[in-house]
Design a protein around this motif. Structure first.
Motif, PDB file in Angstrom:
ATOM      1  N   GLU A  45       0.817  -1.275  -0.066  1.00  0.00           N
ATOM      2  CA  GLU A  45      -0.021  -0.005  -0.048  1.00  0.00           C
ATOM      3  C   GLU A  45       1.038   1.358  -0.020  1.00  0.00           C
ATOM      4  OE1 GLU A  45      -3.284   0.101  -0.402  1.00  0.00           O
ATOM      5  OE2 GLU A  45      -3.724  -2.150  -0.152  1.00  0.00           O
ATOM      6  N   TRP A  46       0.377   2.452  -0.471  1.00  0.00           N
ATOM      7  CA  TRP A  46       1.105   3.408  -0.675  1.00  0.00           C
ATOM      8  C   TRP A  46       1.672   3.902   0.877  1.00  0.00           C
ATOM      9  CZ3 TRP A  46      -0.099   7.920   2.055  1.00  0.00           C
ATOM     10  CH2 TRP A  46      -1.440   8.109   2.555  1.00  0.00           C
ATOM     11  N   TYR A  47       0.796   3.982   1.822  1.00  0.00           N
ATOM     12  CA  TYR A  47       1.234   4.346   3.081  1.00  0.00           C
ATOM     13  C   TYR A  47       2.531   3.498   3.604  1.00  0.00           C
ATOM     14  CZ  TYR A  47      -1.788   0.586   4.516  1.00  0.00           C
ATOM     15  OH  TYR A  47      -2.685  -0.590   4.659  1.00  0.00           O
ATOM     16  N   VAL A  48       2.614   2.260   3.237  1.00  0.00           N
ATOM     17  CA  VAL A  48       3.775   1.513   4.021  1.00  0.00           C
ATOM     18  C   VAL A  48       5.127   1.984   3.198  1.00  0.00           C
ATOM     19  CG1 VAL A  48       4.924  -0.838   3.716  1.00  0.00           C
ATOM     20  CG2 VAL A  48       2.334  -0.554   3.961  1.00  0.00           C
ATOM     21  N   LEU A  52       8.046   3.902   5.337  1.00  0.00           N
ATOM     22  CA  LEU A  52       9.436   3.515   5.268  1.00  0.00           C
ATOM     23  C   LEU A  52      10.256   4.833   4.731  1.00  0.00           C
ATOM     24  CD1 LEU A  52      11.361   1.102   5.333  1.00  0.00           C
ATOM     25  CD2 LEU A  52      10.788   0.783   2.974  1.00  0.00           C
ATOM     26  N   MET A  53       9.819   5.542   3.898  1.00  0.00           N
ATOM     27  CA  MET A  53      10.814   6.767   3.398  1.00  0.00           C
ATOM     28  C   MET A  53      10.710   7.837   4.610  1.00  0.00           C
ATOM     29  SD  MET A  53       9.074   7.264  -0.612  1.00  0.00           S
ATOM     30  CE  MET A  53       9.942   8.730  -0.656  1.00  0.00           C
ATOM     31  N   MET A  54       9.676   7.757   5.191  1.00  0.00           N
ATOM     32  CA  MET A  54       9.812   8.859   6.611  1.00  0.00           C
ATOM     33  C   MET A  54      11.006   8.156   7.437  1.00  0.00           C
ATOM     34  SD  MET A  54       6.770   9.922   9.165  1.00  0.00           S
ATOM     35  CE  MET A  54       6.694   8.233   9.831  1.00  0.00           C
ATOM     36  N   TYR A  55      10.681   7.071   7.759  1.00  0.00           N
ATOM     37  CA  TYR A  55      12.032   6.632   8.609  1.00  0.00           C
ATOM     38  C   TYR A  55      13.167   6.693   8.228  1.00  0.00           C
ATOM     39  CZ  TYR A  55       7.752   4.942  11.412  1.00  0.00           C
ATOM     40  OH  TYR A  55       6.660   4.761  12.323  1.00  0.00           O
ATOM     41  N   ALA A  56      13.331   6.541   6.859  1.00  0.00           N
ATOM     42  CA  ALA A  56      14.802   6.505   6.135  1.00  0.00           C
ATOM     43  C   ALA A  56      15.234   7.891   6.266  1.00  0.00           C
ATOM     44  CB  ALA A  56      14.445   5.913   4.591  1.00  0.00           C
ATOM     45  N   SER A  57      14.346   8.710   5.956  1.00  0.00           N
ATOM     46  CA  SER A  57      14.864  10.350   6.135  1.00  0.00           C
ATOM     47  C   SER A  57      15.223  10.589   7.660  1.00  0.00           C
ATOM     48  CB  SER A  57      13.638  10.974   5.853  1.00  0.00           C
ATOM     49  OG  SER A  57      13.153  10.915   4.313  1.00  0.00           O
ATOM     50  N   LEU A 127      14.800   1.549  14.809  1.00  0.00           N
ATOM     51  CA  LEU A 127      14.015   0.411  14.928  1.00  0.00           C
ATOM     52  C   LEU A 127      12.931   0.363  14.028  1.00  0.00           C
ATOM     53  CD1 LEU A 127      13.364  -1.916  17.089  1.00  0.00           C
ATOM     54  CD2 LEU A 127      12.168  -0.204  18.397  1.00  0.00           C
ATOM     55  N   LYS A 128      12.207   1.382  13.875  1.00  0.00           N
ATOM     56  CA  LYS A 128      10.996   1.565  12.958  1.00  0.00           C
ATOM     57  C   LYS A 128      11.596   1.146  11.267  1.00  0.00           C
ATOM     58  CE  LYS A 128       7.732   2.536  15.842  1.00  0.00           C
ATOM     59  NZ  LYS A 128       6.522   1.984  16.301  1.00  0.00           N
ATOM     60  N   TYR A 129      12.618   1.833  11.273  1.00  0.00           N
ATOM     61  CA  TYR A 129      13.471   1.519   9.767  1.00  0.00           C
ATOM     62  C   TYR A 129      13.751   0.152   9.564  1.00  0.00           C
ATOM     63  CZ  TYR A 129      16.576   2.352   6.062  1.00  0.00           C
ATOM     64  OH  TYR A 129      17.267   2.049   5.192  1.00  0.00           O
ATOM     65  N   PHE A 130      14.502  -0.171  10.266  1.00  0.00           N
ATOM     66  CA  PHE A 130      14.977  -1.580   9.943  1.00  0.00           C
ATOM     67  C   PHE A 130      14.063  -2.686  10.238  1.00  0.00           C
ATOM     68  CE2 PHE A 130      19.105   0.853  10.796  1.00  0.00           C
ATOM     69  CZ  PHE A 130      19.727   0.356   9.784  1.00  0.00           C
ATOM     70  N   ALA A 136       9.613  -5.599   4.428  1.00  0.00           N
ATOM     71  CA  ALA A 136       9.394  -5.507   2.993  1.00  0.00           C
ATOM     72  C   ALA A 136      10.256  -6.457   2.126  1.00  0.00           C
ATOM     73  CB  ALA A 136       9.874  -3.971   2.738  1.00  0.00           C
ATOM     74  N   ARG A 137      11.766  -6.633   2.648  1.00  0.00           N
ATOM     75  CA  ARG A 137      12.488  -7.455   1.815  1.00  0.00           C
ATOM     76  C   ARG A 137      12.200  -8.769   1.966  1.00  0.00           C
ATOM     77  NH1 ARG A 137      18.448  -5.762   2.706  1.00  0.00           N
ATOM     78  NH2 ARG A 137      18.819  -6.694   0.502  1.00  0.00           N
ATOM     79  N   GLN A 138      11.483  -9.306   2.932  1.00  0.00           N
ATOM     80  CA  GLN A 138      11.187 -10.656   3.165  1.00  0.00           C
ATOM     81  C   GLN A 138       9.523 -10.904   2.402  1.00  0.00           C
ATOM     82  OE1 GLN A 138      12.915 -13.195   4.767  1.00  0.00           O
ATOM     83  NE2 GLN A 138      14.274 -11.663   4.699  1.00  0.00           N
ATOM     84  N   GLN A 139       9.024  -9.880   2.113  1.00  0.00           N
ATOM     85  CA  GLN A 139       7.615 -10.043   1.464  1.00  0.00           C
ATOM     86  C   GLN A 139       7.966 -10.593   0.101  1.00  0.00           C
ATOM     87  OE1 GLN A 139       4.633  -9.793   2.085  1.00  0.00           O
ATOM     88  NE2 GLN A 139       3.523  -9.653   0.402  1.00  0.00           N
ATOM     89  N   LYS A 140       7.020 -11.663  -0.437  1.00  0.00           N
ATOM     90  CA  LYS A 140       7.207 -12.060  -1.549  1.00  0.00           C
ATOM     91  C   LYS A 140       6.623 -11.451  -2.887  1.00  0.00           C
ATOM     92  CE  LYS A 140       6.871 -17.077   0.075  1.00  0.00           C
ATOM     93  NZ  LYS A 140       6.294 -18.279  -0.136  1.00  0.00           N
ATOM     94  N   SER A 141       6.771 -11.533  -4.018  1.00  0.00           N
ATOM     95  CA  SER A 141       6.507 -10.593  -4.932  1.00  0.00           C
ATOM     96  C   SER A 141       4.879 -10.758  -5.256  1.00  0.00           C
ATOM     97  CB  SER A 141       7.161 -11.016  -6.321  1.00  0.00           C
ATOM     98  OG  SER A 141       6.636 -10.364  -7.282  1.00  0.00           O
ATOM     99  N   ALA A 142       4.279  -9.501  -5.300  1.00  0.00           N
ATOM    100  CA  ALA A 142       3.026  -9.619  -5.589  1.00  0.00           C
ATOM    101  C   ALA A 142       2.676 -10.259  -6.896  1.00  0.00           C
ATOM    102  CB  ALA A 142       2.523  -8.411  -5.611  1.00  0.00           C
ATOM    103  N   ASN A 143       3.559 -10.469  -7.923  1.00  0.00           N
ATOM    104  CA  ASN A 143       3.232 -11.128  -9.180  1.00  0.00           C
ATOM    105  C   ASN A 143       3.014 -12.576  -9.031  1.00  0.00           C
ATOM    106  OD1 ASN A 143       2.824 -11.478 -12.039  1.00  0.00           O
ATOM    107  ND2 ASN A 143       5.042 -10.983 -12.438  1.00  0.00           N
TER     108      ASN A 143
END
Length: 479
Positions: A45-48, A52-57, A127-130, A136-143
């Motif tokens: 979803e867009w909010y995810v 993630l971008m907010m915590y990365a910032s 903590l939130k970011y990692f 997110a990296r463990q998530q399987k492809s939506a395809n």
């Protein structure tokens, strides 16, 4: 506050905010470039992505803030020098030191805020970011259903889609192989077209098939005289059929954040200090335990005092193996080897545990020191940027950007090497965490001295004349 001080502060705040936002944007783009393959095509979803971008910032502030202070200070004093405002300030009897003082106060305030950010906000942002990035990296492809491939994304099903429309939902030439589950027999579905979408609660993938046929074989209820069970073949045509596939395990699942709290970047100073105290006690306890375990293997022999009746004694310097029969010697060797192996096996596991404790203590201590380096680095880089801008007398985003990037790369490379060496134990925690400050602070002091004495350190014309004089002297000497 004098009008001059207010003017200097305003001249610094504007480029600082703009450069800080630019650096944050560049670092955020680097983050997206690095992890774009782990984020695209997984149905987030867009909010995810926004979270993630907010915590990365937030985690990038530790890099963006010192660079922004360096760049904005060079731009500010370079612009003042380029517009001859520094000349006017000096002609009014105000030294460069007094002109730098109000901005230094602002930078000290930024450093104090950076310290509290590093101690309170940064561990929580890490903590939130990692944790979110890991999920997110463990998530399987939506395809789930790629074109022309037999997909096993769903348990007990093998699905093949020959072609997809550009919308990604309209399917053509679909084949579904269903395995036998419980009392349900296996079957095969073939359809000319279909459409797939997710349910409202995002728990199921729904595929609506059109114009297809279903094949299945079920055991017959009647038996034959030979005892062989007959199979009943069933073929069913349909105009429309809906299949639901459970997305459990394929959706976006969050891991408990408590599993990541043990990492040192996720701890504040208080937690790091408590961890170091606990680890130090564990190391002392392990050392005492090792001593108690080794003592039973240590043999003590009582040697009587020399008698006054004998003047000389034969020295016992031939070793244990010089006396006794061969069988006794072999027995002594076997016993010694057995005890040596026992000590080795006993200490090997405990030595590995001790090395792990020492390494963790060293890493925690280095991370504890890093909490202070962010704020101090802002002051140290300002001491480089302000005199550098006064010397080069160039504003804007041209030469100041080049110079600031060079100094920041030196600072960042030394900082990274020092912190890594501190974690590995090849350098003490204090030296590894503070080595970048120790390197750039003398440079800042030297540049401040040159700027205060109006030195033409970066005047190319002076260097050109210097080398021309040397060249002319060499020509005269040859002549």
């Amino acid at each position: 506050m004098k009008k001059l001080h207010l003017l200097l502060i305003k001249s610094f705040i504007r480029p600082f905010i703009s450069t800080f936002l630019i650096v944050m944007f560049v670092l955020l783009m680097l983050f997206l470039w690095k992890y774009i393959d782990d984020l695209i095509g997984k149905g987030f979803e867009w909010y995810v992505i926004a979270e993630l971008m907010m915590y990365a910032s937030a985690t990038n502030v530790a890099m963006a803030l010192p660079l922004s202070v360096l760049l904005s200070s060079i731009m500010t004093y370079g612009s003042l020098g380029e517009n001859y405002e520094l000349v006017a300030i000096k002609s009014a009897g105000i030294s460069l030191t007094r002109a730098v003082a109000p901005m230094l106060i602002v930078v000290v305030g930024l450093s104090i805020a950076a310290f509290f950010f590093s101690d309170y906000m940064l561990p929580r942002a890490n903590l939130k970011y990692f944790s979110l990035l890991y999920d997110a990296r463990q998530q399987k492809s939506a395809n789930f259903l790629p074109e022309g491939v037999f997909s096993n994304s769903f348990p007990d099903y093998t699905i093949r889609v020959n072609k997809k429309d550009p919308d990604g939902q309209t399917l053509h030439d679909i084949t579904i192989y269903a395995k036998a589950v419980d009392n349900n027999p296996p079957y095969i579905l073939k359809a000319k077209s279909g459409r797939m979408y997710r349910s409202n609660d995002n728990r199921y993938l729904i595929i609506e098939l059109e114009d297809g046929i279903r094949y299945s074989e079920t055991p017959s209820t009647t038996s034959t005289y030979t005892g062989n069970q007959r199979q009943v073949f069933t073929r069913m045509r349909f105009k429309s059929l809906q299949n639901k596939f459970d997305l459990k395990g394929l959706g976006f699942n969050r891991t408990d954040e408590k599993e990541f709290r043990g990492a040192f970047p996720m701890m504040d100073r208080r937690q790091l200090k408590e961890y170091m105290v606990h680890t130090d006690k564990s190391i002392d306890s392990a050392a005492r335990t090792n001593y108690d375990l080794l003592m039973p293997y240590v043999k003590y022999f009582s040697i009587p005092k020399k008698s006054d009746n004998f003047k000389t004694y034969q020295k016992y310097d031939k070793g244990v193996m010089a006396y006794g029969e061969t069988i006794v010697k072999a027995n002594n060797v076997a016993v010694a080897l057995g005890e040596a192996r026992s000590i080795h096996d006993l200490l090997k596991v405990r030595n590995d545990r001790m090395d792990e404790l020492v390494k963790n203590f060293r890493s925690a201590f280095a991370q504890y020191q890093v909490k202070f380096t962010l704020s101090v680095s802002c002051i140290a880089l300002f001491l480089i940027g302000a005199p550098m801008g006064a010397i080069i007398r160039k504003g804007g985003l041209g030469l100041p950007v080049v110079i600031s990037v060079i100094f920041f790369l030196i600072f960042y490379i030394v900082k990274t090497i020092g912190e890594k060496a501190a974690h590995e134990g090849s350098m003490s925690g204090i030296a590894g965490a503070w080595i970048s400050i120790f390197v750039i602070t003398p440079i800042g002091v030297f540049l401040s001295y040159k700027a205060a004495t109006d030195s033409a350190l970066f005047d190319i014309e002076i260097y050109r004349r210097f080398f021309e004089n040397i060249f002319n002297k060499l020509k005269k000497s040859k002549a």
